[in-house]
Design a protein around this motif. Structure first.
Motif, PDB file in Angstrom:
ATOM      1  N   TYR A  89       0.829  -1.207   0.000  1.00  0.00           N
ATOM      2  CA  TYR A  89       0.000   0.000   0.000  1.00  0.00           C
ATOM      3  C   TYR A  89       0.865   1.259   0.000  1.00  0.00           C
ATOM      4  CZ  TYR A  89      -4.279  -2.637   1.056  1.00  0.00           C
ATOM      5  OH  TYR A  89      -5.349  -3.489   1.020  1.00  0.00           O
ATOM      6  N   LEU A  90       1.953   1.237   0.764  1.00  0.00           N
ATOM      7  CA  LEU A  90       2.834   2.403   0.799  1.00  0.00           C
ATOM      8  C   LEU A  90       3.511   2.630  -0.550  1.00  0.00           C
ATOM      9  CD1 LEU A  90       4.458   1.893   4.301  1.00  0.00           C
ATOM     10  CD2 LEU A  90       2.879   3.700   3.644  1.00  0.00           C
ATOM     11  N   ASP A  91       3.974   1.550  -1.189  1.00  0.00           N
ATOM     12  CA  ASP A  91       4.593   1.694  -2.512  1.00  0.00           C
ATOM     13  C   ASP A  91       3.595   2.221  -3.536  1.00  0.00           C
ATOM     14  OD1 ASP A  91       6.724  -1.252  -2.148  1.00  0.00           O
ATOM     15  OD2 ASP A  91       7.021   0.837  -1.535  1.00  0.00           O
ATOM     16  N   ALA A  92       2.344   1.770  -3.441  1.00  0.00           N
ATOM     17  CA  ALA A  92       1.322   2.255  -4.369  1.00  0.00           C
ATOM     18  C   ALA A  92       0.996   3.717  -4.114  1.00  0.00           C
ATOM     19  CB  ALA A  92       0.059   1.408  -4.249  1.00  0.00           C
ATOM     20  N   SER A  93       0.975   4.141  -2.848  1.00  0.00           N
ATOM     21  CA  SER A  93       0.629   5.535  -2.548  1.00  0.00           C
ATOM     22  C   SER A  93       1.748   6.494  -2.941  1.00  0.00           C
ATOM     23  CB  SER A  93       0.295   5.697  -1.063  1.00  0.00           C
ATOM     24  OG  SER A  93       1.448   5.523  -0.276  1.00  0.00           O
ATOM     25  N   VAL A  94       2.988   6.028  -2.944  1.00  0.00           N
ATOM     26  CA  VAL A  94       4.106   6.889  -3.354  1.00  0.00           C
ATOM     27  C   VAL A  94       4.028   7.188  -4.851  1.00  0.00           C
ATOM     28  CG1 VAL A  94       6.629   6.950  -3.597  1.00  0.00           C
ATOM     29  CG2 VAL A  94       5.612   6.155  -1.480  1.00  0.00           C
ATOM     30  N   GLN A  95       3.455   6.272  -5.625  1.00  0.00           N
ATOM     31  CA  GLN A  95       3.365   6.449  -7.075  1.00  0.00           C
ATOM     32  C   GLN A  95       2.308   7.466  -7.480  1.00  0.00           C
ATOM     33  OE1 GLN A  95       5.666   5.075  -8.934  1.00  0.00           O
ATOM     34  NE2 GLN A  95       6.474   4.052  -7.120  1.00  0.00           N
ATOM     35  N   GLU A 101      -0.974  12.367   1.814  1.00  0.00           N
ATOM     36  CA  GLU A 101      -0.422  12.469   3.160  1.00  0.00           C
ATOM     37  C   GLU A 101      -0.618  11.142   3.887  1.00  0.00           C
ATOM     38  OE1 GLU A 101      -1.804  17.106   3.683  1.00  0.00           O
ATOM     39  OE2 GLU A 101      -2.297  15.644   5.223  1.00  0.00           O
ATOM     40  N   LEU A 102       0.336  10.812   4.721  1.00  0.00           N
ATOM     41  CA  LEU A 102       0.249   9.600   5.519  1.00  0.00           C
ATOM     42  C   LEU A 102       0.201  10.002   6.983  1.00  0.00           C
ATOM     43  CD1 LEU A 102       0.263   6.518   5.633  1.00  0.00           C
ATOM     44  CD2 LEU A 102       2.752   6.623   5.756  1.00  0.00           C
ATOM     45  N   HIS A 103      -0.890   9.688   7.645  1.00  0.00           N
ATOM     46  CA  HIS A 103      -1.054   9.996   9.060  1.00  0.00           C
ATOM     47  C   HIS A 103      -0.748   8.740   9.866  1.00  0.00           C
ATOM     48  CE1 HIS A 103      -3.985  13.534   8.181  1.00  0.00           C
ATOM     49  NE2 HIS A 103      -2.839  13.634   7.532  1.00  0.00           N
ATOM     50  N   ASP A 116       8.176   0.656  15.925  1.00  0.00           N
ATOM     51  CA  ASP A 116       9.472   0.831  15.271  1.00  0.00           C
ATOM     52  C   ASP A 116       9.520   0.088  13.941  1.00  0.00           C
ATOM     53  OD1 ASP A 116      12.844  -0.157  15.831  1.00  0.00           O
ATOM     54  OD2 ASP A 116      12.116   1.770  15.105  1.00  0.00           O
ATOM     55  N   ASN A 117       8.975  -1.133  13.883  1.00  0.00           N
ATOM     56  CA  ASN A 117       8.954  -1.887  12.627  1.00  0.00           C
ATOM     57  C   ASN A 117       8.118  -1.189  11.566  1.00  0.00           C
ATOM     58  OD1 ASN A 117      10.609  -3.910  13.559  1.00  0.00           O
ATOM     59  ND2 ASN A 117       8.935  -5.191  14.263  1.00  0.00           N
ATOM     60  N   VAL A 118       6.981  -0.632  11.970  1.00  0.00           N
ATOM     61  CA  VAL A 118       6.130   0.077  11.008  1.00  0.00           C
ATOM     62  C   VAL A 118       6.836   1.331  10.505  1.00  0.00           C
ATOM     63  CG1 VAL A 118       3.953   1.316  10.731  1.00  0.00           C
ATOM     64  CG2 VAL A 118       3.991  -0.874  11.908  1.00  0.00           C
ATOM     65  N   LEU A 119       7.492   2.075  11.416  1.00  0.00           N
ATOM     66  CA  LEU A 119       8.231   3.266  10.987  1.00  0.00           C
ATOM     67  C   LEU A 119       9.376   2.899  10.044  1.00  0.00           C
ATOM     68  CD1 LEU A 119       8.355   5.415  14.226  1.00  0.00           C
ATOM     69  CD2 LEU A 119       7.170   5.935  12.107  1.00  0.00           C
ATOM     70  N   ALA A 120      10.025   1.772  10.282  1.00  0.00           N
ATOM     71  CA  ALA A 120      11.089   1.330   9.376  1.00  0.00           C
ATOM     72  C   ALA A 120      10.519   0.980   8.004  1.00  0.00           C
ATOM     73  CB  ALA A 120      11.811   0.131   9.987  1.00  0.00           C
ATOM     74  N   THR A 121       9.350   0.361   7.976  1.00  0.00           N
ATOM     75  CA  THR A 121       8.697   0.039   6.708  1.00  0.00           C
ATOM     76  C   THR A 121       8.334   1.315   5.959  1.00  0.00           C
ATOM     77  OG1 THR A 121       7.795  -1.986   7.667  1.00  0.00           O
ATOM     78  CG2 THR A 121       6.756  -1.191   5.653  1.00  0.00           C
ATOM     79  N   ILE A 122       7.832   2.307   6.687  1.00  0.00           N
ATOM     80  CA  ILE A 122       7.480   3.588   6.056  1.00  0.00           C
ATOM     81  C   ILE A 122       8.732   4.250   5.485  1.00  0.00           C
ATOM     82  CG2 ILE A 122       6.631   5.910   6.531  1.00  0.00           C
ATOM     83  CD1 ILE A 122       4.741   4.636   8.606  1.00  0.00           C
ATOM     84  N   LYS A 123       9.818   4.206   6.233  1.00  0.00           N
ATOM     85  CA  LYS A 123      11.059   4.832   5.753  1.00  0.00           C
ATOM     86  C   LYS A 123      11.591   4.125   4.518  1.00  0.00           C
ATOM     87  CE  LYS A 123      15.609   6.297   7.148  1.00  0.00           C
ATOM     88  NZ  LYS A 123      16.579   6.394   8.214  1.00  0.00           N
ATOM     89  N   ARG A 124      11.540   2.797   4.519  1.00  0.00           N
ATOM     90  CA  ARG A 124      12.034   2.044   3.354  1.00  0.00           C
ATOM     91  C   ARG A 124      11.190   2.288   2.109  1.00  0.00           C
ATOM     92  NH1 ARG A 124      13.347  -1.933   7.351  1.00  0.00           N
ATOM     93  NH2 ARG A 124      11.294  -2.864   7.182  1.00  0.00           N
TER      94      ARG A 124
END
Length: 142
Positions: A89-95, A101-103, A116-124
Motif C-alpha cells: 500500500y505504501l509503494d502504491a501511494s508513493v506512485q 499524506e500519511l497519518h 518501530d517496525n512500522v516506521l522502518a517500513t514507512i522509511k524504506r
C-alpha cells in the motif's frame, strides 16, 4: 569577625585573613555554575522545508491513516493489514501524484517494537509526507 593578635599587643598578626579569599571563591563558583550550559537530550529530526511559502497548496490529496492498537495489530484506513500488505500500500501511494499524506497514529499502549517496525517500513518505502497524529495530548508532559 574575630581577629587574632600576637602574644603581646605590639607583635604583628601571624595568621592570614582567609575571609576575602573564601568570598572570591564562592563568587567564582556561582558564576561558573550559572554559565554552565543546560544539558538537554535532543533528537535530530529532518523536517521538510517549505520551498515556496506563497504558493497555494495543491488540491486536497487523499489522506491515508496507519493506526496501531494496543495488541500490535496494524490498520490501514481502518482495515487490518500485515507488514507485507502495508508495504504494498505504501509503494502504491508513493506512485500517486501528488503524493497523499500519511497519518501515523499508534496507540500509547502499543509495543514500541511494533511501532518501530512500522516506521522502518514507512522509511524504506520512501514516503515523503508523513505526519504523527495525536501527539497533541502529550504537549504538557514535556
Amino acid at each position: 569577625m574575630a581577629m587574632s593578635g600576637g602574644k603581646d599587643d605590639g607583635e604583628p598578626m601571624m595568621e592570614m585573613n582567609t575571609t576575602p579569599l573564601i568570598d572570591v571563591m564562592l563568587v567564582l563558583l556561582i558564576m561558573f555554575i550559572i554559565t554552565i550550559p543546560i544539558q538537554s537530550h535532543a533528537v535530530k529530526v529532518d523536517l521538510p522545508q517549505n520551498a515556496n511559502p506563497q504558493a497555494p497548496p495543491p488540491v486536497e490529496p487523499q489522506k491515508n491513516k496507519i493506526t496501531i492498537d494496543p495488541a500490535g495489530r496494524i490498520y490501514w484506513n481502518g482495515s487490518q493489514v500485515n507488514q507485507v500488505t502495508l508495504r504494498q500500500y505504501l509503494d502504491a501511494s508513493v506512485q500517486i501524484s501528488p503524493e497523499p499524506e500519511l497519518h501515523f497514529q499508534p496507540d500509547p499502549q502499543a509495543r514500541y517494537e511494533v511501532v518501530d517496525n512500522v516506521l522502518a517500513t514507512i522509511k524504506r518505502s520512501a514516503v515523503t509526507k508523513l505526519g504523527f497524529v495525536g501527539n497533541e495530548q502529550y504537549r504538557a508532559d514535556f
